[in-house]
Structure formats: C-alpha cells, structure tokens
Scaffold this active site. Structure first.
Site, PDB file in Angstrom:
ATOM      1  N   ARG A   1     -62.903 -17.620 -13.419  1.00 55.44           N
ATOM      2  CA  ARG A   1     -62.599 -19.023 -13.653  1.00 55.44           C
ATOM      3  C   ARG A   1     -62.861 -19.824 -12.391  1.00 55.44           C
ATOM      4  O   ARG A   1     -62.578 -19.351 -11.283  1.00 55.44           O
ATOM      5  CB  ARG A   1     -61.094 -19.198 -13.967  1.00 55.44           C
ATOM      6  CG  ARG A   1     -60.623 -18.548 -15.235  1.00 55.44           C
ATOM      7  CD  ARG A   1     -60.870 -19.400 -16.434  1.00 55.44           C
ATOM      8  NE  ARG A   1     -60.344 -20.749 -16.306  1.00 55.44           N
ATOM      9  CZ  ARG A   1     -60.660 -21.740 -17.150  1.00 55.44           C
ATOM     10  NH1 ARG A   1     -61.476 -21.520 -18.167  1.00 55.44           N
ATOM     11  NH2 ARG A   1     -60.155 -22.956 -16.993  1.00 55.44           N
TER      12      ARG A   1
ATOM     13  N   GLN B   1     -67.514   0.315  -3.118  1.00 55.00           N
ATOM     14  CA  GLN B   1     -67.027  -0.318  -1.877  1.00 55.00           C
ATOM     15  C   GLN B   1     -65.915  -1.333  -2.163  1.00 55.00           C
ATOM     16  O   GLN B   1     -64.981  -1.461  -1.377  1.00 55.00           O
ATOM     17  CB  GLN B   1     -68.184  -1.025  -1.148  1.00 55.00           C
ATOM     18  CG  GLN B   1     -69.290  -0.109  -0.707  1.00 55.00           C
ATOM     19  CD  GLN B   1     -68.820   0.916   0.317  1.00 55.00           C
ATOM     20  OE1 GLN B   1     -67.978   0.608   1.161  1.00 55.00           O
ATOM     21  NE2 GLN B   1     -69.326   2.132   0.237  1.00 55.00           N
TER      22      GLN B   1
ATOM     23  N   ASN C   1     -59.642 -13.509  -2.981  1.00 56.75           N
ATOM     24  CA  ASN C   1     -60.678 -13.201  -3.978  1.00 56.75           C
ATOM     25  C   ASN C   1     -61.641 -12.181  -3.390  1.00 56.75           C
ATOM     26  O   ASN C   1     -61.793 -12.101  -2.169  1.00 56.75           O
ATOM     27  CB  ASN C   1     -61.443 -14.494  -4.320  1.00 56.75           C
ATOM     28  CG  ASN C   1     -62.488 -14.275  -5.391  1.00 56.75           C
ATOM     29  OD1 ASN C   1     -62.253 -13.576  -6.385  1.00 56.75           O
ATOM     30  ND2 ASN C   1     -63.670 -14.843  -5.202  1.00 56.75           N
TER      31      ASN C   1
ATOM     32  N   HIS D   1     -65.692 -11.345  -3.653  1.00 57.27           N
ATOM     33  CA  HIS D   1     -66.929 -11.901  -4.179  1.00 57.27           C
ATOM     34  C   HIS D   1     -68.067 -10.932  -3.869  1.00 57.27           C
ATOM     35  O   HIS D   1     -68.195 -10.489  -2.725  1.00 57.27           O
ATOM     36  CB  HIS D   1     -67.204 -13.270  -3.539  1.00 57.27           C
ATOM     37  CG  HIS D   1     -68.460 -13.901  -4.036  1.00 57.27           C
ATOM     38  ND1 HIS D   1     -68.548 -14.492  -5.282  1.00 57.27           N
ATOM     39  CD2 HIS D   1     -69.700 -13.997  -3.481  1.00 57.27           C
ATOM     40  CE1 HIS D   1     -69.791 -14.941  -5.458  1.00 57.27           C
ATOM     41  NE2 HIS D   1     -70.510 -14.646  -4.390  1.00 57.27           N
TER      42      HIS D   1
ATOM     43  N   ASN E   1     -60.787  -3.403 -10.024  1.00 57.63           N
ATOM     44  CA  ASN E   1     -60.235  -3.736  -8.707  1.00 57.63           C
ATOM     45  C   ASN E   1     -58.708  -3.790  -8.759  1.00 57.63           C
ATOM     46  O   ASN E   1     -58.037  -3.337  -7.830  1.00 57.63           O
ATOM     47  CB  ASN E   1     -60.810  -5.069  -8.213  1.00 57.63           C
ATOM     48  CG  ASN E   1     -62.194  -4.887  -7.616  1.00 57.63           C
ATOM     49  OD1 ASN E   1     -62.339  -4.365  -6.526  1.00 57.63           O
ATOM     50  ND2 ASN E   1     -63.219  -5.287  -8.352  1.00 57.63           N
TER      51      ASN E   1
HETATM   52  C1  GRF Z   1     -66.300  -7.320  -9.513  1.00 58.44           C
HETATM   53  O1  GRF Z   1     -67.630  -6.948  -9.333  1.00 58.44           O
HETATM   54  C2  GRF Z   1     -65.939  -8.457  -8.608  1.00 58.44           C
HETATM   55  O2  GRF Z   1     -66.619  -8.445  -7.399  1.00 58.44           O
HETATM   56  C3  GRF Z   1     -66.354  -9.652  -9.400  1.00 58.44           C
HETATM   57  O3  GRF Z   1     -66.084  -9.321 -10.738  1.00 58.44           O
HETATM   58  C4  GRF Z   1     -66.078  -7.906 -10.888  1.00 58.44           C
HETATM   59  C5  GRF Z   1     -64.761  -7.517 -11.453  1.00 58.44           C
HETATM   60  O4  GRF Z   1     -64.679  -6.177 -11.792  1.00 58.44           O
HETATM   61  N1  GRF Z   1     -65.701 -10.831  -8.918  1.00 58.44           N
HETATM   62  P1  GRF Z   1     -63.274  -5.570 -12.250  1.00 58.44           P
HETATM   63  O5  GRF Z   1     -62.755  -6.423 -13.386  1.00 58.44           O
HETATM   64  O6  GRF Z   1     -62.360  -5.593 -11.065  1.00 58.44           O
HETATM   65  O7  GRF Z   1     -63.590  -4.190 -12.711  1.00 58.44           O
END
Ligand code: GRF
Length: 207
Positions: free
Chosen positions: A91, A173, A107, A109, A14
C-alpha cells in the site's frame, strides 16, 4: 518488552522470519498483532497458528486512502506498538499515517535505494543492466521508498538471471537482514540522525 505490529498483504514470509527470529533469539519483544489489508493473505494463517492476534481491514472497501489509513491506524494503536513493521504490505500510505509513526515504522524494499523505487524492482534492475542489485531496510517517510536507511545488502546479478531467480536469491537475504534490523530496534541500537541511521553494533559488518 517491545511491542511489534506487523502489516502484510500476502505470503508473509518476512513476517514469519521475524516471528521465528524473535522466538529463537529470545528477543525482549512480542509480536502483538499481524494485520492484513487482504483477507486472502496467506501469512494470516501462519500468524494465527503461532497464537498471534490477527485482523483484516480490507482496503478496497474504502472510498479513499485516508479513510482506510485512519481505520488502520486505530486498529494498530489498539496494540500500543513500539514498532510497526511493513512486511510485503502493498500500500502507498498517506502522509498523516506515516507521520504518526515517524522513526517507528520500518519497511523492506527489494532494491538498493535510492535506486529503483516502486514496484517490479527486479525488472527495473535487469532493464537498467546494473551488475549489483539488493535490498534496503529503512524507516518509512512520506515519500515512497525513501527514508533513513537502516541496512542494505547487495547481490551480484548473473547473466542467467531473470526476475524469478533474482527475487528468490534476494528473498533468502531478506529473511536474514529484516529480522536483524528489527532486533537492532528492539535492542535500542538504532539512532536516527537526519537522513542517516547510526547502528550501534559490535559486529564488524564488513565481514
Ligand atoms: C518481499 O519481496 C518484499 O521485499 C516486498 O514484498 C515481498 C513480500 O514478501 N516488499 P513476503 O510477503 O514477506 O513473503
């Protein structure tokens, strides 16, 4: 220029999506730091390769949550961010830390909040037998996986789905909606009204 600090714990896909969108779409924003609570977070390498300052503060070396959060806060604030983005930052955060970043910490989720807070959200959705699952981008408040919702996306659960297939479909997504939500913040398009976020966009989101 808005200043953004991104917190990660692992893969950082992400974070990568946000860094790439900022560059490609020429945001008036700079990712000023990527901070991890684990030294083995794979995303750190990518951030460094993009010339973004990185730091690691190893959470497990701290005696209490508050002690870690205090050091983390000092590190984040060195960069004077307008926005703190939690991108797979695994965390639970102390109240004082969260309140310090009220309406300026986001965040993502992997569920349609308020359903399925906490971890293993895909398993929770499969176990509950729901037909629709999804993602939520929200401002962070002290209660875990709560807070004003900025954006959500739904995906249909297929009878062939397991946790892996679901998380793969959702990740695609995530990489669309998270950068978009951060861009809205950068462009000043988000207004928090109590528990609701008004998003001032021209796009017809129903399409
Ligand atoms: C994602 O699925 C996010 O929704 C969750 O942890 C994962 C993180 O993936 N909170 P990345 O480290 O961004 O690849």
């Amino acid at each position: 220029m808005k200043r953004i600090v991104i917190l990660i714990s692992g893969r950082g896909s992400n974070m990568q999506a946000i860094v790439q969108a900022a560059k490609k779409e020429n945001w008036s924003a700079e990712i000023v730091a990527v901070i991890s609570n684990r030294s083995d977070a794979a995303g750190l390498e990518y951030a460094a390769s993009m010339g973004i300052p990185t730091s690691v503060i190893i959470s497990k070396n701290f005696p209490t949550r508050e002690a870690f959060d205090a050091v983390l806060q000092t590190e984040i604030d060195r960069y004077s961010p307008d926005l703190v983005v939690l991108a797979g930052f695994m965390r639970i955060l102390s109240v004082a830390f969260v309140e310090h970043y009220t309406n300026r910490m986001m965040n993502i989720h992997p569920s349609l909040l308020p359903s399925f807070v906490g971890v293993k959200t895909h398993k929770q959705a499969l176990d509950a037998g729901v037909k629709i699952h999804g993602l939520t981008v929200h401002f962070v408040t002290p209660e875990l996986d709560h807070g004003p919702i900025i954006e959500q996306v739904a995906v249909r659960i297929l009878s062939s789905d397991d946790e892996d297939s679901l998380s793969q479909r959702l990740l695609i997504q995530e990489h669309i909606i998270y950068p978009r939500a951060v861009r809205w913040f950068v462009e000043g398009k988000l207004k928090v009204n109590g528990n609701r976020v008004d998003v001032d966009v021209d796009t017809d989101l129903t399409n």
